[in-house]
Motif scaffolding. Structure first.
Motif, short mmCIF file in Angstrom:
data_model
loop_
_atom_site.label_atom_id
_atom_site.label_comp_id
_atom_site.label_asym_id
_atom_site.label_seq_id
_atom_site.Cartn_x
_atom_site.Cartn_y
_atom_site.Cartn_z
N THR A 138 1.12 -0.85 0.19
CA THR A 138 -0.27 0.07 0.31
C THR A 138 0.96 1.54 -0.22
OG1 THR A 138 0.03 -0.24 2.15
CG2 THR A 138 -2.00 -0.83 0.92
N GLU A 139 1.72 1.15 0.78
CA GLU A 139 2.82 2.82 0.38
C GLU A 139 5.03 1.70 0.29
OE1 GLU A 139 2.22 5.45 3.57
OE2 GLU A 139 0.76 4.07 4.32
N VAL A 140 4.84 3.03 -0.46
CA VAL A 140 6.50 2.53 -0.22
C VAL A 140 6.83 4.04 -0.04
CG1 VAL A 140 8.18 2.40 -2.44
CG2 VAL A 140 6.43 1.10 -2.53
N PHE A 141 7.90 4.16 0.83
CA PHE A 141 8.84 5.45 1.03
C PHE A 141 10.48 5.50 1.79
CE2 PHE A 141 5.97 3.60 5.09
CZ PHE A 141 6.79 3.84 5.64
N GLY A 142 11.04 6.68 2.22
CA GLY A 142 12.43 6.26 2.28
C GLY A 142 12.92 7.65 2.16
N ALA A 143 14.13 7.38 2.07
CA ALA A 143 14.89 8.38 2.27
C ALA A 143 16.34 8.38 0.71
CB ALA A 143 14.91 9.29 3.12
N ILE A 144 16.48 8.63 -0.04
CA ILE A 144 17.75 8.85 -1.09
C ILE A 144 18.60 10.45 0.03
CG2 ILE A 144 19.13 8.62 -3.23
CD1 ILE A 144 16.89 7.61 -3.76
N THR A 145 20.43 9.83 -0.47
CA THR A 145 21.37 10.38 0.15
C THR A 145 21.94 10.43 -1.21
OG1 THR A 145 21.44 9.76 2.51
CG2 THR A 145 23.13 10.91 1.16
N ILE A 146 22.11 11.57 -1.56
CA ILE A 146 23.38 12.19 -3.48
C ILE A 146 23.70 12.99 -2.73
CG2 ILE A 146 22.74 13.52 -5.57
CD1 ILE A 146 20.27 12.88 -5.89
N LYS A 147 25.30 12.51 -3.34
CA LYS A 147 26.62 13.48 -3.27
C LYS A 147 27.56 12.60 -4.34
CE LYS A 147 28.32 9.86 0.22
NZ LYS A 147 28.65 8.95 0.98
N ASN A 148 28.50 13.16 -4.69
CA ASN A 148 28.83 13.09 -5.87
C ASN A 148 30.51 11.59 -5.20
OD1 ASN A 148 30.10 13.40 -8.48
ND2 ASN A 148 31.41 15.08 -7.62
N THR A 149 29.08 10.38 -6.01
CA THR A 149 30.02 9.09 -6.06
C THR A 149 29.72 9.32 -6.88
OG1 THR A 149 27.39 8.23 -5.27
CG2 THR A 149 28.80 8.95 -3.87
N ASP A 150 29.75 7.18 -7.69
CA ASP A 150 29.95 6.73 -8.57
C ASP A 150 28.84 6.94 -9.28
OD1 ASP A 150 33.14 5.55 -8.98
OD2 ASP A 150 33.02 4.42 -7.94
N TYR A 151 27.72 6.44 -8.17
CA TYR A 151 26.59 6.87 -8.64
C TYR A 151 25.60 7.63 -8.63
CZ TYR A 151 26.57 1.48 -6.71
OH TYR A 151 26.57 0.33 -7.06
N PHE A 152 25.86 9.14 -8.60
CA PHE A 152 25.96 10.52 -8.90
C PHE A 152 26.97 10.65 -9.36
CE2 PHE A 152 22.88 9.11 -5.32
CZ PHE A 152 22.15 8.96 -6.38
N PRO A 153 27.66 11.21 -10.09
CA PRO A 153 29.04 11.71 -11.08
C PRO A 153 28.48 12.74 -11.54
CG PRO A 153 28.15 10.26 -12.33
CD PRO A 153 27.21 9.39 -11.02
N ASN A 154 29.14 14.42 -11.42
CA ASN A 154 29.01 15.37 -10.99
C ASN A 154 27.80 15.69 -11.16
OD1 ASN A 154 31.45 15.35 -12.74
ND2 ASN A 154 30.92 14.35 -14.09
N CYS A 155 27.02 15.34 -10.09
CA CYS A 155 25.62 16.26 -9.75
C CYS A 155 25.90 17.29 -9.15
CB CYS A 155 25.17 14.92 -8.42
SG CYS A 155 25.91 15.33 -6.80
N SER A 156 25.06 18.12 -9.09
CA SER A 156 24.88 19.64 -8.74
C SER A 156 24.99 19.95 -7.76
CB SER A 156 23.18 20.43 -9.31
OG SER A 156 23.29 21.34 -8.98
N ASP A 157 25.52 21.40 -6.85
CA ASP A 157 25.95 21.01 -5.70
C ASP A 157 24.36 21.41 -4.82
OD1 ASP A 157 28.50 21.31 -5.49
OD2 ASP A 157 28.74 23.33 -5.79
N ASN A 158 23.13 21.88 -5.39
CA ASN A 158 21.87 21.68 -4.92
C ASN A 158 20.53 20.89 -4.98
OD1 ASN A 158 21.11 21.84 -6.97
ND2 ASN A 158 20.18 24.13 -7.02
N ILE A 159 21.41 19.85 -5.49
CA ILE A 159 20.45 18.25 -5.01
C ILE A 159 20.84 17.77 -4.07
CG2 ILE A 159 20.30 18.82 -7.15
CD1 ILE A 159 21.48 16.60 -7.83
N LYS A 160 21.84 18.34 -3.68
CA LYS A 160 23.68 17.66 -2.43
C LYS A 160 22.85 17.02 -1.17
CE LYS A 160 27.93 17.84 -4.70
NZ LYS A 160 29.23 18.53 -4.19
N GLY A 161 22.45 15.59 -0.33
CA GLY A 161 21.70 15.69 0.85
C GLY A 161 20.80 14.30 0.84
#
Length: 248
Positions: A113-136
């Motif tokens: 019935t529900e799916v929820f959680g949290a994702i941490t974004i930082k400049n790693t192999d999974y988020f290369p060259n990510c923008s600074d304003n989406i980190k966290g």
């Protein structure tokens, strides 16, 4: 000699520590309570998170994060409520979590019935060259109605199921989908008896369609109808041509 043995010991110890921080071996089944023969919940599945994010150059990129021995960290959950059971999976150094909530309805049927959680974004192999304003850390959630079956049954679906109506607050991040595949699940198990194996399964429609002997029959019928349509069109055009010729 002693220094050589000591060096080898340090090397082995460092290797174990490094491997332990990079991931934990996936369990064959996600069972609750953990390490108990009397279960209230059991599941197994493959999982992939697909996330679109903004890069430094202003372009977007899609990251595909599979649940495997490199990304998996832990799982946990609870069956504290008589009509609500939860499974939580931690990934990527415990900085990303996904919780699946199952409920029991008034018809004694279970479903996701529900799916929820949290994702941490930082400049790693999974988020290369990510923008600074989406980190966290970014929370997400979504309401579902999936894997409906009777309480005393399990549910099986080897075909990919896409969960794609998840909401996240940051406009520069989109969870395109959470894909579940090779799934077998029994969200509500009688914990008064020792669990042996999954109960009688309800098979999803796509699995039934893929394995059905009706597929070649349907294809044959479609081809036959197509031939008939072409033949009718040919005869109608031929008749019109003859009528036009006779009038001349």
């Amino acid at each position: 000699m002693v220094s050589a043995i000591y060096s080898i010991f340090l090397l082995i110890t460092c290797s174990i520590l490094i491997s332990s921080t990079n991931g934990v071996i996936l369990p064959g089944n996600y069972t609750l309570p953990k390490f108990s023969p009397n279960l209230c919940f059991a599941a197994r599945f493959d999982l992939v998170i697909n996330i679109e994010y903004l890069k430094i150059d202003g372009k977007t990129n899609i990251s595909r994060i599979p649940l495997n021995n490199q990304t998996f960290q832990y799982y946990d959950g609870d069956c504290l409520s008589s009509n609500r059971h939860r499974l939580t999976i931690g990934m990527l150094d415990n900085l990303t979590t996904i919780t699946f909530q199952f409920k029991l309805n008034e018809k004694n049927q279970t479903s996701l019935t529900e799916v929820f959680g949290a994702i941490t974004i930082k400049n790693t192999d999974y988020f290369p060259n990510c923008s600074d304003n989406i980190k966290g850390l970014h929370a997400f959630m979504g309401n579902e109605s999936l894997f409906l079956t009777d309480r005393n049954n399990s549910y099986r679906c080897n075909t990919k199921t896409k969960i794609d109506n998840l909401k996240i607050m940051n406009n520069n991040i989109t969870i395109k989908s959470i894909d579940l595949e090779n799934l077998r699940i029994q969200p509500f198990i009688n914990d008064k008896i020792i669990w042996n194996d999954y109960a009688t399964e309800k098979v999803c429609t796509m699995d039934i369609f893929k394995s059905s002997t009706w597929i070649p029959i349907v294809v044959g019928i479609c081809l036959a109808v197509l031939v008939i349509v072409i033949l009718v069109v040919y005869l109608v055009r031929r008749r019109r041509y003859r009528n036009g010729y006779q009038s001349v």
